[in-house]
Every structure is written in C-alpha cells, then in structure tokens.
Design an enzyme around this catalytic site. Structure first.
Site, PDB file in Angstrom:
ATOM      1  N   HIS A 136       0.844  -1.192   0.000  1.00 15.53           N
ATOM      2  CA  HIS A 136       0.000   0.000   0.000  1.00 15.53           C
ATOM      3  C   HIS A 136       0.879   1.242   0.000  1.00 15.53           C
ATOM      4  CE1 HIS A 136      -3.379   2.611   0.815  1.00 15.53           C
ATOM      5  NE2 HIS A 136      -2.800   3.065   1.920  1.00 15.53           N
ATOM      6  N   GLY A 151       2.501   5.194   4.395  1.00 21.34           N
ATOM      7  CA  GLY A 151       1.950   5.815   5.587  1.00 21.34           C
ATOM      8  C   GLY A 151       0.521   5.369   5.806  1.00 21.34           C
ATOM      9  N   SER A 153      -3.536   5.255   6.120  1.00 19.11           N
ATOM     10  CA  SER A 153      -4.592   5.735   5.235  1.00 19.11           C
ATOM     11  C   SER A 153      -5.056   7.114   5.696  1.00 19.11           C
ATOM     12  CB  SER A 153      -5.773   4.766   5.240  1.00 19.11           C
ATOM     13  OG  SER A 153      -5.403   3.524   4.680  1.00 19.11           O
ATOM     14  N   GLY A 154      -5.213   8.029   4.743  1.00 22.67           N
ATOM     15  CA  GLY A 154      -5.694   9.362   5.052  1.00 22.67           C
ATOM     16  C   GLY A 154      -4.627  10.344   5.488  1.00 22.67           C
ATOM     17  N   ILE A 155      -3.359   9.927   5.512  1.00 22.02           N
ATOM     18  CA  ILE A 155      -2.302  10.821   5.989  1.00 22.02           C
ATOM     19  C   ILE A 155      -1.876  11.840   4.938  1.00 22.02           C
ATOM     20  CG2 ILE A 155      -0.254   9.479   5.303  1.00 22.02           C
ATOM     21  CD1 ILE A 155       0.824  10.095   8.175  1.00 22.02           C
ATOM     22  N   GLY A 156      -2.225  11.572   3.663  1.00 20.95           N
ATOM     23  CA  GLY A 156      -1.915  12.550   2.622  1.00 20.95           C
ATOM     24  C   GLY A 156      -0.988  12.058   1.525  1.00 20.95           C
ATOM     25  N   LYS A 157      -0.899  10.753   1.333  1.00 23.04           N
ATOM     26  CA  LYS A 157       0.003  10.209   0.308  1.00 23.04           C
ATOM     27  C   LYS A 157      -0.436  10.637  -1.094  1.00 23.04           C
ATOM     28  CE  LYS A 157      -0.716   5.947   1.561  1.00 23.04           C
ATOM     29  NZ  LYS A 157      -1.622   6.215   2.703  1.00 23.04           N
ATOM     30  N   SER A 158      -1.718  10.453  -1.401  1.00 25.30           N
ATOM     31  CA  SER A 158      -2.214  10.784  -2.737  1.00 25.30           C
ATOM     32  C   SER A 158      -2.173  12.291  -2.986  1.00 25.30           C
ATOM     33  CB  SER A 158      -3.639  10.255  -2.924  1.00 25.30           C
ATOM     34  OG  SER A 158      -3.653   8.838  -2.885  1.00 25.30           O
ATOM     35  N   ASP A 175      -2.200   3.898  -4.381  1.00 26.86           N
ATOM     36  CA  ASP A 175      -2.923   2.984  -3.494  1.00 26.86           C
ATOM     37  C   ASP A 175      -2.272   1.600  -3.423  1.00 26.86           C
ATOM     38  OD1 ASP A 175      -5.051   2.429  -1.656  1.00 26.86           O
ATOM     39  OD2 ASP A 175      -5.918   1.158  -3.216  1.00 26.86           O
ATOM     40  N   GLU A 200      -7.185   7.987  -6.058  1.00 30.18           N
ATOM     41  CA  GLU A 200      -8.305   8.271  -5.171  1.00 30.18           C
ATOM     42  C   GLU A 200      -7.980   9.475  -4.295  1.00 30.18           C
ATOM     43  OE1 GLU A 200     -10.738   6.336  -1.378  1.00 30.18           O
ATOM     44  OE2 GLU A 200      -9.038   5.267  -2.256  1.00 30.18           O
ATOM     45  N   ARG A 241      17.333  14.652  12.891  1.00 32.23           N
ATOM     46  CA  ARG A 241      17.519  16.034  12.438  1.00 32.23           C
ATOM     47  C   ARG A 241      18.782  16.220  11.601  1.00 32.23           C
ATOM     48  NH1 ARG A 241      14.130  19.417  15.518  1.00 32.23           N
ATOM     49  NH2 ARG A 241      15.350  21.235  14.893  1.00 32.23           N
TER      50      ARG A 241
END
Length: 304
Positions: A136, A151, A153-158, A175, A200, A241
């Site tokens: 994924h 990462g 789902s919903g974290i901002g990959k797309s 996806d 998506e 860092r």
C-alpha cells in the site's frame, strides 16, 4: 503464470512442431545453450530451462546418425524441457521434430543470432518471473528517482503525489503498488493494470491522472530508490535532524533507504519529497551533506 505463447508473440518466434504453446509454462528465468548434453552427458543439467541451439550445435547434430539422434534427444526431451530455440533461421531435423512431438517439447525458430535473443529473452524472463509483492502506497518518479511514499490511510500520500504531478513529476501507481525483485538489489514498481493511472482523493473520488494532466504525467514502471514514510507528528518523539545514520525499509529482502517525515499543518510535503529525492541522488554520487557538515564541526573543534 507465464506461458510459452506469450514469449512467442513477444519475440516473434515461430513454432515448428505440433504442441500447444498455451499449455507450456515457463518457470525459470535462466536459460541454457546445449553443449556437452548433446554427447549424452546430462548430469547436473537443468531441464526446466529454455534451451538454445546455434550454428555450432546444429552442425554437431548433423554429424549424428539417425539412431544417435534418437537416443540423445529421447534422453533430453523425456526430462521435461519446455522448449528449444533454434537461432539464425536454423530448422530442426525431422527426427528431432518427431521426438519433440512425442514428449510435448516446443521447437522454436528465430532469425536472430544466439547471443542477441539469449540476452533479450533472459532480461524479459528475469522481470516477468521475479518475486513479487503488493504494498500500500504511492510510487512517483521524482527527478528520475523512484520514490515510494507510504503511511497510514488518510495521511496525505495521494495529495502529496498530486502536488508532485503538478510540479512536473510522474505518477507510477497509487494505493496499490506491485513490486518485483528483479535482482538482489533492485526493485521495480508498477500499478495493477485495472487501476493504472487512477488516483483516489478523499472528498473528491477517483480521478484519471493521465486524462487530467496528460501522458507526460504518468509512467508505467519505475525502479524504487527511496521510501518516504509519512507519520503523524508526535511532539514526544525525537525525529532525525541530521541524517547521519541512514535508515532502511525492507521490501522482499532488499534494504531501501528510508526517510521518515512527520506530518503536521503547514509542512510542504511535495517540496520535502523533492528535496529527499535530490539528496538521495547526491548520496548515490558520493556526496552526503550531513557528513560534510559533521566533518566541518569536528575539524573546527579539533583546531580550537
């Protein structure tokens, strides 16, 4: 499953005997050029490989009498060879064709020289028969570097990939990413055909990247050079860092360099991915900015 008929169509081979190529499965990517086996010595012989016969081998076979040919090829074909490719327009002898039909061994011919078709076919088989997994994430070509963004789902990959596309980079898969291990150190990624070039976006739905941004915005396959792991920002976690210690992410036994990027409002993830890709390229070329800075600091301390 890779069947012989696919190779015939791909490499413009000609089937010269009466077998069903659709029912012959190719299981090994390695190939073999028949040599000492034509004398009858078949110890330590890999029968499940595609075999090759060139001009030298063909002339050797022509010097055999009919009985000798029958004995040798019966011994060879009875072991389950999937196919033999005759190069340089060579046509197999009548006796060989009859024995091949008996044991369901495909006899193929090509106009190409042995070395050329051998090399091209092995490269193709190495890819098609490589160990594969599906992960994924999103795979993007950034400045020629294959960046695999992972990462929750919903974290901002797309969304990150979409911004990268707007910046001129190319999407390979969204996806689901099909990853093949094409060598001990190389991974190739692509998209499952059914969802290729679709993305998506939560709140909008499915978009066709190729139709929306043009054919220059997509790419079919890409080597994976870097993994970027997007994580939710946690103020209790001490993030890297300096970047002196390179972290890796395991895919099919291959250790891929990995950057963990904490996500919070205001961070430009697309720009960070670009910088990560450029930094990775610099490291491959022998330049590590963290090490250069560390050396400057160490030298300054030692000189004081």
């Amino acid at each position: 499953m890779l069947t012989l008929d696919k190779l015939i169509n791909k490499f413009d081979l000609m089937l010269v005997n009466d077998v069903d190529a659709k029912k012959i499965e190719i299981k090994k990517s390695n190939l073999n050029r028949l040599a000492i086996q034509l004398t009858g010595y078949i110890e330590y012989f890999d029968f499940d490989r595609i075999q090759f016969i060139g001009k030298i081998e063909y002339e050797f076979i022509n010097k055999m009498d009919s009985k000798e040919k029958e004995e040798i090829f019966t011994k060879l074909f009875s072991k389950g060879i999937p196919a033999i490719i005759f190069c340089r327009k060579i046509q197999p002898q009548k006796e060989v064709i009859e024995i091949a039909n008996k044991f369901n061994v495909a006899l193929l011919t090509t106009e190409l020289g042995t070395s050329k078709v051998y090399t091209e076919l092995m490269r193709y088989l190495k890819y098609e028969l490589a160990v594969m997994t599906t992960r994924h994430g999103v795979l993007v070509d950034i400045y020629g570097e294959g960046v695999f963004i992972i990462g929750d789902s919903g974290i901002g990959k797309s969304e990150t990939a979409l911004e990268l596309i707007k910046r001129g980079h190319r999407m390979v898969a969204d996806d689901a990413v099909e990853i093949k291990k094409t060598s001990n150190v190389t991974l190739e990624g692509t998209s499952p055909e059914i969802i290729r070039y679709f993305m998506e976006l939560i709140g909008i739905g499915i978009i066709d990247v190729r139709k929306m941004f043009g054919v220059e915005s997509v790419k079919e396959t890409q080597q994976i050079d870097l993994v970027i792991n997007l994580v939710h920002w946690d103020k209790t976690v001490e993030y890297d860092r300096l970047g002196l210690d390179e972290k890796t992410y395991d895919i099919l036994g291959v250790k891929v360099p990995c950057n963990t990027i904490p996500v919070k409002p205001g961070r430009n993830l697309a720009m960070i991915c670009e910088v990560a890709a450029i930094s990775r390229r610099n490291r491959k070329m022998g330049y590590n900015s963290a090490e250069v800075l560390n050396k400057r600091i160490t030298d300054r301390i030692n000189n004081n």
